[in-house]
Design an enzyme around this catalytic site. Structure first.
Site, PDB file in Angstrom:
ATOM      1  N   ALA A 276       0.823   5.105  -2.285  1.00 19.12           N
ATOM      2  CA  ALA A 276       0.712   5.357  -3.726  1.00 19.12           C
ATOM      3  C   ALA A 276       1.925   4.906  -4.557  1.00 19.12           C
ATOM      4  O   ALA A 276       1.765   4.138  -5.519  1.00 19.12           O
ATOM      5  CB  ALA A 276       0.395   6.837  -3.958  1.00 19.12           C
TER       6      ALA A 276
ATOM      7  N   ASP B  33      -1.955  10.770  -2.404  1.00 18.39           N
ATOM      8  CA  ASP B  33      -2.330   9.693  -3.331  1.00 18.39           C
ATOM      9  C   ASP B  33      -2.615  10.231  -4.721  1.00 18.39           C
ATOM     10  O   ASP B  33      -2.376   9.549  -5.726  1.00 18.39           O
ATOM     11  CB  ASP B  33      -3.522   8.924  -2.801  1.00 18.39           C
TER      12      ASP B  33
ATOM     13  N   ARG C  69       0.863  -1.187   0.000  1.00 19.16           N
ATOM     14  CA  ARG C  69       0.000   0.000   0.000  1.00 19.16           C
ATOM     15  C   ARG C  69       0.900   1.237   0.000  1.00 19.16           C
ATOM     16  O   ARG C  69       2.103   1.136   0.151  1.00 19.16           O
ATOM     17  CB  ARG C  69      -1.014  -0.011   1.157  1.00 19.16           C
TER      18      ARG C  69
ATOM     19  N   ASN D  49      -5.430  12.397   0.174  1.00 19.50           N
ATOM     20  CA  ASN D  49      -4.546  11.583   1.008  1.00 19.50           C
ATOM     21  C   ASN D  49      -5.410  10.842   2.025  1.00 19.50           C
ATOM     22  O   ASN D  49      -6.637  11.013   2.050  1.00 19.50           O
ATOM     23  CB  ASN D  49      -3.485  12.460   1.690  1.00 19.50           C
ATOM     24  N   LYS D  50      -4.778  10.030   2.822  1.00 20.37           N
ATOM     25  CA  LYS D  50      -5.489   9.182   3.786  1.00 20.37           C
ATOM     26  C   LYS D  50      -6.545   9.960   4.567  1.00 20.37           C
ATOM     27  O   LYS D  50      -6.297  11.085   4.988  1.00 20.37           O
ATOM     28  CB  LYS D  50      -4.452   8.558   4.732  1.00 20.37           C
TER      29      LYS D  50
ATOM     30  N   GLN E 277      -2.204   2.580   9.764  1.00 19.32           N
ATOM     31  CA  GLN E 277      -0.914   2.651   9.067  1.00 19.32           C
ATOM     32  C   GLN E 277       0.113   3.440   9.893  1.00 19.32           C
ATOM     33  O   GLN E 277       1.314   3.196   9.806  1.00 19.32           O
ATOM     34  CB  GLN E 277      -1.067   3.329   7.696  1.00 19.32           C
TER      35      GLN E 277
HETATM   36  O1  MRU Z   1      -4.667   3.177   1.965  1.00 16.33           O
HETATM   37  P1  MRU Z   1      -3.182   3.408   1.877  1.00 16.33           P
HETATM   38  O2  MRU Z   1      -2.445   2.891   3.072  1.00 16.33           O
HETATM   39  O3  MRU Z   1      -2.620   2.926   0.573  1.00 16.33           O
HETATM   40  O4  MRU Z   1      -3.035   4.995   1.896  1.00 16.33           O
HETATM   41  C1  MRU Z   1      -1.746   5.546   1.808  1.00 16.33           C
HETATM   42  C2  MRU Z   1      -1.708   7.018   1.991  1.00 16.33           C
HETATM   43  O5  MRU Z   1      -2.719   7.669   2.115  1.00 16.33           O
HETATM   44  C3  MRU Z   1      -0.365   7.662   1.918  1.00 16.33           C
HETATM   45  O6  MRU Z   1      -0.317   8.801   2.715  1.00 16.33           O
HETATM   46  C4  MRU Z   1      -0.066   8.053   0.453  1.00 16.33           C
HETATM   47  O7  MRU Z   1      -0.223   6.965  -0.397  1.00 16.33           O
HETATM   48  C5  MRU Z   1       1.273   8.605   0.296  1.00 16.33           C
HETATM   49  S1  MRU Z   1       2.478   7.366   0.424  1.00 16.33           S
HETATM   50  C6  MRU Z   1       3.997   7.937   0.053  1.00 16.33           C
END
Ligand code: MRU
Length: 349
Positions: free
Chosen positions: A47, A236, A45, A246-247, A195
């Site tokens: 991006a 993302d 997981r 983003n998350k 996470q």
């Molecule tokens: O659902 P996820 O864990 O894939 O979400 C990840 C995020 O939101 C990160 O902050 C984003 O991908 C940036 S990672 C360098």
């Protein structure tokens, strides 16, 4: 160095992020279908890491198509890319990486099928190695924003695990730490999948970067108490005007940061920026299964048969973001201009 993803003996090897921090184990995907499953269930997981996994998954798919006649070989390869693209909808890097793989295929189309596959495997490995270099560049540009004594809040995991290595937001912190800056990080646990608690805390502990874990709902109070100097997150997908997906929970942090006059930064590679989308309103937001909210590791924490809403990302309007840290330099407002300039190949720093 933490190895998130690599190609070995015609398999795609992933650190199992669902097992962390309890167990540090790797799984080897033997087919592109297994890679899709790993993306969907968050074994891999973040991006940029999703982008690398998609590229390697596509290469693996092509490898197993070798016995097919040429027309079907191309047709099915492109269909596999489309299938991988449906694994998750928000991270721009997934689609970016697959476009690159399709271009690579067409570029090599006059070669033998065996050579096309070789090219695809090389391209996927290149995407992986380039990502680490890009993150180091982001660290180089972003680290001057952090100074001795800073208390930095981060959300989710934008570290080595979310990329091919080093990290985006965490890469910037890592770079400043390598320069000897004494900082402290507050880590949001990041409900519902944790996470922050599971992955960012694991990485920072490994790196011996001082940090404190908090639950998401504590962040506002810490800001009010003057405990946070800066906030830095990953992304993302970023629209042409700088609106950033983003998350889930990132938007709330950005609004709180604004109310408390705390600089809020996003760090992301150019491959996360989607200039085809005018604003964040056009970014597709993934909704994930309700069990992520009602259960933790298979244990129920909410009553049965209830309604749940589980958007995995939110959109932070560009106005709340002080700067976007990229491998090409620091982008500032108006983002419509700075992003367009970067897209045209003019560096900004
Ligand atoms: O659902 P996820 O864990 O894939 O979400 C990840 C995020 O939101 C990160 O902050 C984003 O991908 C940036 S990672 C360098």
């Amino acid at each position: 160095m933490i190895r998130t993803i690599f190609w070995k003996n015609n398999t795609v090897v992933l650190i199992d992020q669902n097992a962390l921090p309890i167990a540090e184990k790797y799984i080897a995907c033997k087919s592109y279908k297994e890679v899709i499953f790993a993306i969907k269930d968050l074994t891999v997981r973040g991006a940029p890491a999703i982008g690398v996994a998609a590229a390697m998954g596509a290469a693996l798919g092509a490898l197993h198509l070798l016995p097919l006649p040429p027309k079907e070989f191309r047709q099915i390869f492109f269909a596999i890319c489309d299938e991988i693209a449906r694994a998750r909808p928000t991270a721009r890097n997934l689609f970016w990486a697959l476009e690159r793989m399709k271009k690579c295929f067409d570029h090599a189309k006059h070669a033998s099928q065996r050579d096309i596959v070789k090219e695809l495997v090389s391209e996927a490995k290149r995407i992986c190695l380039e990502d680490i270099e890009i993150n180091r560049q982001m660290g180089k540009y972003g680290s001057p924003l952090l100074v001795d004594g800073d208390n930095i809040l981060t959300h989710c995991n934008a570290g080595a695990l979310a990329t091919a290595g080093y990290g985006t937001a965490l890469g910037v912190i890592r770079a400043a730490h390598e320069q000897g800056k004494k900082m402290h990080v507050y880590v949001d646990e990041t409900r519902p999948v944790l996470q922050g608690a599971r992955l960012t805390a694991w990485e920072l502990k490994k790196e011996k970067i001082p940090f404190t874990l908090i639950t998401d709902n504590m962040a506002g109070f810490l800001m009010q108490q003057g405990k946070i100097d800066k906030i830095i997150v990953g992304a993302d997908r970023i629209a042409a005007n700088g609106d950033t997906a983003n998350k889930i929970g990132t938007y709330s942090l950005a609004v709180l940061a604004c109310a408390h006059h705390i600089p809020f930064y996003a760090a992301a590679p150019q491959s996360t920026i989607d200039v085809s989308l005018k604003t964040g309103a056009a970014i597709p937001i993934e909704e994930r299964k309700s069990e992520e909210v009602t259960h933790f590791k298979g244990v129920r924490s909410a009553p049965e048969g209830i309604k749940v809403y589980n958007p995995a990302f939110d959109i932070t309007p560009a106005k709340y973001i002080k700067a976007i840290i990229t491998e090409k330099g620091i982008l500032t407002k108006p983002y419509r201009v700075s992003i367009a300039q970067m897209h045209k190949g003019k560096k900004r720093s």
